[in-house]
Design a protein around this motif. Structure first.
Motif, short mmCIF file in Angstrom:
data_model
loop_
_atom_site.label_atom_id
_atom_site.label_comp_id
_atom_site.label_asym_id
_atom_site.label_seq_id
_atom_site.Cartn_x
_atom_site.Cartn_y
_atom_site.Cartn_z
N TYR A 24 -36.39 -16.92 39.45
CA TYR A 24 -35.33 -17.35 40.37
C TYR A 24 -35.25 -18.87 40.44
O TYR A 24 -34.79 -19.44 41.42
CB TYR A 24 -35.54 -16.76 41.77
CG TYR A 24 -36.91 -16.99 42.34
CD1 TYR A 24 -37.26 -18.20 42.92
CD2 TYR A 24 -37.87 -15.99 42.31
CE1 TYR A 24 -38.51 -18.42 43.44
CE2 TYR A 24 -39.13 -16.19 42.85
CZ TYR A 24 -39.44 -17.41 43.40
OH TYR A 24 -40.69 -17.62 43.91
N PRO A 27 -31.35 -20.65 41.14
CA PRO A 27 -30.82 -20.74 42.51
C PRO A 27 -31.80 -21.39 43.49
O PRO A 27 -31.37 -21.99 44.48
CB PRO A 27 -30.54 -19.29 42.90
CG PRO A 27 -31.35 -18.47 41.97
CD PRO A 27 -31.51 -19.26 40.72
N ASP A 30 -31.33 -25.13 43.71
CA ASP A 30 -30.17 -25.54 44.51
C ASP A 30 -30.33 -25.21 45.99
O ASP A 30 -29.38 -25.34 46.74
CB ASP A 30 -28.91 -24.85 43.98
CG ASP A 30 -28.59 -25.29 42.56
OD1 ASP A 30 -29.02 -26.38 42.16
OD2 ASP A 30 -27.90 -24.52 41.86
N VAL A 32 -30.43 -22.37 47.39
CA VAL A 32 -29.52 -21.28 47.74
C VAL A 32 -30.31 -20.02 48.03
O VAL A 32 -29.96 -19.24 48.91
CB VAL A 32 -28.53 -21.02 46.57
CG1 VAL A 32 -27.67 -19.81 46.84
CG2 VAL A 32 -27.68 -22.25 46.33
N PHE A 94 -24.87 -12.78 47.93
CA PHE A 94 -25.01 -13.59 46.72
C PHE A 94 -24.38 -12.92 45.51
O PHE A 94 -24.32 -13.52 44.45
CB PHE A 94 -26.49 -13.83 46.39
CG PHE A 94 -27.23 -14.67 47.39
CD1 PHE A 94 -26.64 -15.77 47.99
CD2 PHE A 94 -28.53 -14.36 47.73
CE1 PHE A 94 -27.33 -16.53 48.90
CE2 PHE A 94 -29.22 -15.13 48.64
CZ PHE A 94 -28.63 -16.22 49.23
N PHE A 97 -21.74 -14.71 43.11
CA PHE A 97 -22.00 -15.85 42.22
C PHE A 97 -23.35 -15.80 41.52
O PHE A 97 -23.64 -16.65 40.69
CB PHE A 97 -21.81 -17.18 42.96
CG PHE A 97 -22.70 -17.36 44.15
CD1 PHE A 97 -23.92 -17.99 44.03
CD2 PHE A 97 -22.30 -16.93 45.40
CE1 PHE A 97 -24.73 -18.19 45.12
CE2 PHE A 97 -23.10 -17.13 46.51
CZ PHE A 97 -24.33 -17.75 46.36
N LEU A 98 -24.20 -14.82 41.82
CA LEU A 98 -25.47 -14.66 41.10
C LEU A 98 -25.50 -13.32 40.41
O LEU A 98 -24.96 -12.34 40.91
CB LEU A 98 -26.66 -14.73 42.08
CG LEU A 98 -27.08 -16.10 42.56
CD1 LEU A 98 -28.21 -15.97 43.57
CD2 LEU A 98 -27.51 -17.00 41.44
N ARG A 99 -26.14 -13.27 39.25
CA ARG A 99 -26.31 -12.02 38.54
C ARG A 99 -27.73 -11.91 38.02
O ARG A 99 -28.44 -12.91 37.90
CB ARG A 99 -25.29 -11.88 37.40
CG ARG A 99 -25.46 -12.91 36.32
CD ARG A 99 -24.32 -12.83 35.35
NE ARG A 99 -24.55 -13.79 34.27
CZ ARG A 99 -24.37 -13.51 33.01
NH1 ARG A 99 -23.96 -12.32 32.64
NH2 ARG A 99 -24.57 -14.43 32.10
N ARG A 111 -29.13 -15.77 37.40
CA ARG A 111 -28.26 -16.79 36.84
C ARG A 111 -26.94 -16.82 37.61
O ARG A 111 -26.54 -15.83 38.19
CB ARG A 111 -27.94 -16.48 35.37
CG ARG A 111 -29.14 -16.31 34.48
CD ARG A 111 -29.42 -17.60 33.75
NE ARG A 111 -30.65 -17.53 32.99
CZ ARG A 111 -30.71 -17.21 31.71
NH1 ARG A 111 -29.63 -16.87 31.06
NH2 ARG A 111 -31.87 -17.21 31.09
N TYR A 112 -26.27 -17.97 37.52
CA TYR A 112 -24.93 -18.08 38.09
C TYR A 112 -23.92 -17.49 37.12
O TYR A 112 -24.11 -17.55 35.90
CB TYR A 112 -24.57 -19.54 38.35
CG TYR A 112 -25.34 -20.17 39.48
CD1 TYR A 112 -25.13 -19.76 40.79
CD2 TYR A 112 -26.26 -21.18 39.26
CE1 TYR A 112 -25.83 -20.33 41.84
CE2 TYR A 112 -26.97 -21.76 40.29
CZ TYR A 112 -26.75 -21.32 41.58
OH TYR A 112 -27.43 -21.89 42.61
N PHE A 113 -22.84 -16.93 37.65
CA PHE A 113 -21.73 -16.51 36.81
C PHE A 113 -21.09 -17.75 36.21
O PHE A 113 -20.97 -18.77 36.88
CB PHE A 113 -20.66 -15.76 37.62
CG PHE A 113 -21.01 -14.34 37.91
CD1 PHE A 113 -21.04 -13.39 36.90
CD2 PHE A 113 -21.32 -13.94 39.20
CE1 PHE A 113 -21.35 -12.08 37.16
CE2 PHE A 113 -21.64 -12.62 39.48
CZ PHE A 113 -21.65 -11.69 38.45
N LYS A 114 -20.67 -17.66 34.96
CA LYS A 114 -19.99 -18.79 34.33
C LYS A 114 -18.51 -18.73 34.69
O LYS A 114 -17.87 -17.71 34.56
CB LYS A 114 -20.14 -18.72 32.82
CG LYS A 114 -21.58 -18.80 32.39
CD LYS A 114 -21.72 -19.63 31.17
CE LYS A 114 -23.17 -19.59 30.76
NZ LYS A 114 -23.75 -20.81 30.52
#
Length: 124
Positions: A24, A27, A30, A32, A94, A97-99, A111-114
């Motif tokens: 992790y 995130p 950041d 988050v 979350f 925007f997170l996967r 990871r963040y979505f692109k």
């Protein structure tokens, strides 16, 4: 007569049968994602023999740096770990925007979505 089929050797008391990691770091960098809340969520929600939160000596959940480590002395599904991770992401809003991505055989990564920059340019 057929010889008896031998089963796989059983693990010794100290040797883990499964060891899974959830990275992790992205995130968490950041600020988050709260790793302590995620660790507590997993400890409360993992079912062992049909009972919630009764991990006992069979399953341990801990943190090493920016990774959560789940060690199991009993059979444990990596897919179940992904299911619980996605459930935690949805609970904390979350999931937009997170996967959860499998990065290796025993590791998941958050990871963040692109978001494509081309879409923003097309709208202008």
């Amino acid at each position: 007569m057929c010889p008896k089929a031998t089963s796989a050797p059983k693990p010794t008391a100290g040797k883990p049968l499964h060891k899974f990691y959830i990275d992790y770091s992205v995130p968490a960098a950041d600020n988050v994602f709260d790793p302590a809340a995620f660790e507590k969520f997993l400890q409360d929600r993992i079912k062992v023999e049909g009972k919630l939160g009764q991990l006992g000596e069979n399953i341990t959940v801990g943190r090493e740096g920016n990774k959560l480590v789940l060690t199991s002395l009993i059979p444990f599904s990596k897919r179940y770990l992904k299911y619980l991770t996605k459930k935690h992401l949805k609970k904390n809003s979350f999931e937009n925007f997170l996967r959860v991505v499998a990065t290796s055989r025993d590791t998941y990564s958050l990871r963040y979505f692109k978001v494509d920059q081309d879409e923003a340019e097309d709208e202008e």
